[in-house]
Scaffold this motif. Structure first.
Motif, PDB file in Angstrom:
ATOM      1  N   ALA A 159       0.646  -1.230   0.057  1.00  0.00           N
ATOM      2  CA  ALA A 159      -0.069  -0.002  -0.128  1.00  0.00           C
ATOM      3  C   ALA A 159       0.865   1.405   0.027  1.00  0.00           C
ATOM      4  N   GLU A 160       1.760   1.258   0.824  1.00  0.00           N
ATOM      5  CA  GLU A 160       2.873   2.370   0.769  1.00  0.00           C
ATOM      6  C   GLU A 160       3.276   2.617  -0.508  1.00  0.00           C
ATOM      7  N   ARG A 161       3.889   1.438  -1.115  1.00  0.00           N
ATOM      8  CA  ARG A 161       4.585   1.717  -2.462  1.00  0.00           C
ATOM      9  C   ARG A 161       3.441   2.105  -3.636  1.00  0.00           C
ATOM     10  N   THR A 162       2.105   1.884  -3.643  1.00  0.00           N
ATOM     11  CA  THR A 162       1.088   1.808  -4.714  1.00  0.00           C
ATOM     12  C   THR A 162       0.385   2.957  -4.387  1.00  0.00           C
ATOM     13  N   GLY A 163       0.152   3.482  -3.199  1.00  0.00           N
ATOM     14  CA  GLY A 163      -0.843   4.444  -2.797  1.00  0.00           C
ATOM     15  C   GLY A 163      -2.381   3.739  -2.427  1.00  0.00           C
TER      16      GLY A 163
END
Length: 258
Positions: free
Chosen positions: A52-56
């Protein structure tokens, strides 16, 4: 983006522009004398939140108790019955669809949940509510996992040990690694006579094949190996989320009757 950290207004902005949610799912169950009972849900949450952090994309809170009656003989193991788990996960998913989500990735770190999450996905797909996929970290990088350890195992073994050594080293009982190996089934073989006869699986509970509930040789695990596995599998999860997010909704709906 972690759902529980945001206000409803901020989440409304997300649902206006995105339709994918990441749902971490694990268990709270025995993992031998060396690993915490939180092992599976710690791993699931770490992968989900990193992706989630890497993709948004949106990550929900973690489902921490799953289908684990096959570990019930060991102190502290928690579980819900399979039908209750399936109904709960279906209801949780439909909560997300109410807000506009129509594609879900169940980031699962417990083998006992696999078939039930697949059934949840089937329910959602057949109803046209959402397209939900079950993802297991080790199944996304099977060659790397197998090449990393001399004697791998499906539960409490070196792959899970390495992951917790990397993610939460404070929770690994390093002085119990040899005991975990010696009192468990270090040379695990799913086709061995003690596990299968004439093509039939002959046991229901882990204690029937392992006195301490462990399979594999944990002494081969290191935090460095855990980090390598984590990075490689996270790349796979990110690619899966991006692939699913880009698919046209029409491709996610059930096909018409021929």
């Amino acid at each position: 983006m972690y759902l529980a950290d945001h206000t409803w207004e901020e989440l409304g902005d997300y649902f206006d522009r995105e339709s994918l949610a990441i749902v971490p799912v694990g268990s709270t169950e025995q993992h031998g004398p060396h690993l915490p009972e939180a092992t599976d849900h710690l791993i699931a949450e770490a992968y989900a939140r990193e992706a989630a952090e890497r993709t948004g994309y949106l990550c929900t809170p973690t489902v921490k108790i799953g289908v684990s009656p096959h570990h019930r003989q060991f102190h502290g193991t928690m579980w819900v019955d399979a039908p209750a788990f399936r109904d709960y996960m279906t209801s949780l998913a439909r909560n997300l669809t109410y807000h506009g989500v129509d594609r879900i990735v169940f980031v699962n770190a417990h083998g006992g949940n696999v078939q039930h999450l697949r059934e949840v996905g089937r329910r959602l797909h057949d109803a046209g509510d959402a397209y939900a996929l079950e993802w297991m970290w080790d199944e996304s990088i099977p060659d790397l996992v197998n090449d990393s350890f001399e004697r791998n195992g499906p539960h409490g073994g070196p792959k899970e040990t390495a992951m917790i050594q990397y993610l939460r080293p404070d929770l690994v009982r390093e002085d119990r690694l040899e005991a975990a190996r010696d009192d468990g089934w270090a040379d695990f073989d799913a086709e061995a006579e003690q596990a299968r006869r004439n093509g039939s699986r002959t046991f229901y509970d882990s204690v029937e094949n392992s006195a301490n509930g462990v399979f594999g040789d944990q002494t081969d695990a290191t935090a460095e190996k855990g980090e390598e596995l984590f990075e490689a599998a996270t790349d796979q999860l990110v690619e899966l989320c991006e692939w699913l997010a880009e698919r046209d909704r029409s491709a996610l709906l059930p096909a018409d009757h021929v």
